[in-house]
Design an enzyme around this catalytic site. Sequence first.
Site, PDB file in Angstrom:
ATOM      1  N   LYS A 151      -7.195   6.537  -8.867  1.00  8.57           N
ATOM      2  CA  LYS A 151      -7.719   6.641 -10.234  1.00  8.57           C
ATOM      3  C   LYS A 151      -6.535   6.659 -11.196  1.00  8.57           C
ATOM      4  O   LYS A 151      -5.630   7.492 -11.073  1.00  8.57           O
ATOM      5  CB  LYS A 151      -8.535   7.918 -10.355  1.00  8.57           C
ATOM      6  CG  LYS A 151      -9.652   7.861 -11.361  1.00  8.57           C
ATOM      7  CD  LYS A 151     -10.539   9.066 -11.179  1.00  8.57           C
ATOM      8  CE  LYS A 151     -11.524   9.193 -12.300  1.00  8.57           C
ATOM      9  NZ  LYS A 151     -12.202  10.485 -12.264  1.00  8.57           N
TER      10      LYS A 151
HETATM   11  C1  E4P Z   1     -15.271  10.960 -13.475  1.00  5.40           C
HETATM   12  O1  E4P Z   1     -14.668  10.173 -12.845  1.00  5.40           O
HETATM   13  C2  E4P Z   1     -14.854  11.528 -14.759  1.00  5.40           C
HETATM   14  O2  E4P Z   1     -13.576  12.071 -14.663  1.00  5.40           O
HETATM   15  C3  E4P Z   1     -15.870  12.540 -15.170  1.00  5.40           C
HETATM   16  O3  E4P Z   1     -17.145  11.953 -15.056  1.00  5.40           O
HETATM   17  C4  E4P Z   1     -15.650  13.110 -16.556  1.00  5.40           C
HETATM   18  O4  E4P Z   1     -16.749  13.906 -16.886  1.00  5.40           O
HETATM   19  P1  E4P Z   1     -16.728  14.959 -18.110  1.00  5.40           P
HETATM   20  O5  E4P Z   1     -16.648  14.203 -19.380  1.00  5.40           O
HETATM   21  O6  E4P Z   1     -18.016  15.704 -17.959  1.00  5.40           O
HETATM   22  O7  E4P Z   1     -15.522  15.839 -17.885  1.00  5.40           O
END
Ligand code: E4P
Length: 218
Positions: A83
């Site tokens: 990521k």
């Molecule tokens: C997933 O890969 C993201 O990091 C995550 O969905 C972010 O979610 P949030 O905005 O609730 O922190």
Amino acid sequence: MKFFLDTADTDKIRDLYSTGLVDGVTTNPSLIAKSGKDFFETLREISSFVDGPISAEVTSTSLDGMIKEGEKLSKIGKNIVIKLPLTEDGLKASNFFYTKKISTNVTLCFSPAQALIAAKSHATYISPFVGRLDDIGENGMDLIKKIKTIYDNYPELQTKILVASIRNLDHVIESAIIGADVVTIPPNVLEMLYDHPLTKKGLEAFLNDWKSTNQSIL
Ligand code: E4P
């Protein structure tokens, strides 16, 4: 549409994985911090029972650092997806890992332009954050519609739309209507998918009527 679980809570992942609904997992540094557990141990544990893609986020901001971290993370298992943040160096890293046949998830996407350039840098997945856009008064799902249109216009763009920052059932259902490839769902929202008041009410009525028959199946 694939369902990924958006959590680093390994007990929750084990529990919900047994439903057969979970096709993969996404983590981020905040979710690792929330779990209170070691990053590498957590990833090793998840990859010991999850067959699908598991996103592990780099924390370096330089290209060199992202490449080094990504290479180390990818050694945990074949299904680890690196990521990367949607920055210039993040996109260079995405292109680098593409040449190494290592899957990537380009994260923190908030605009159609960012999604377009992530696809051109050969990201395997793009993660548009719908909930955080809603939080600032924009419409997160409009972004998903625009990205879907752009990607459909150019079939050579192979990047999959992974809807992230999901807060509610509408985000999941709208994603399915638009035709997103993946939704990454927090455990509490996945559990909401089961719920319907008429299901609960109907089951109560069936069980009460069954009791009145004084019969038993076993
Ligand atoms: C997933 O890969 C993201 O990091 C995550 O969905 C972010 O979610 P949030 O905005 O609730 O922190």
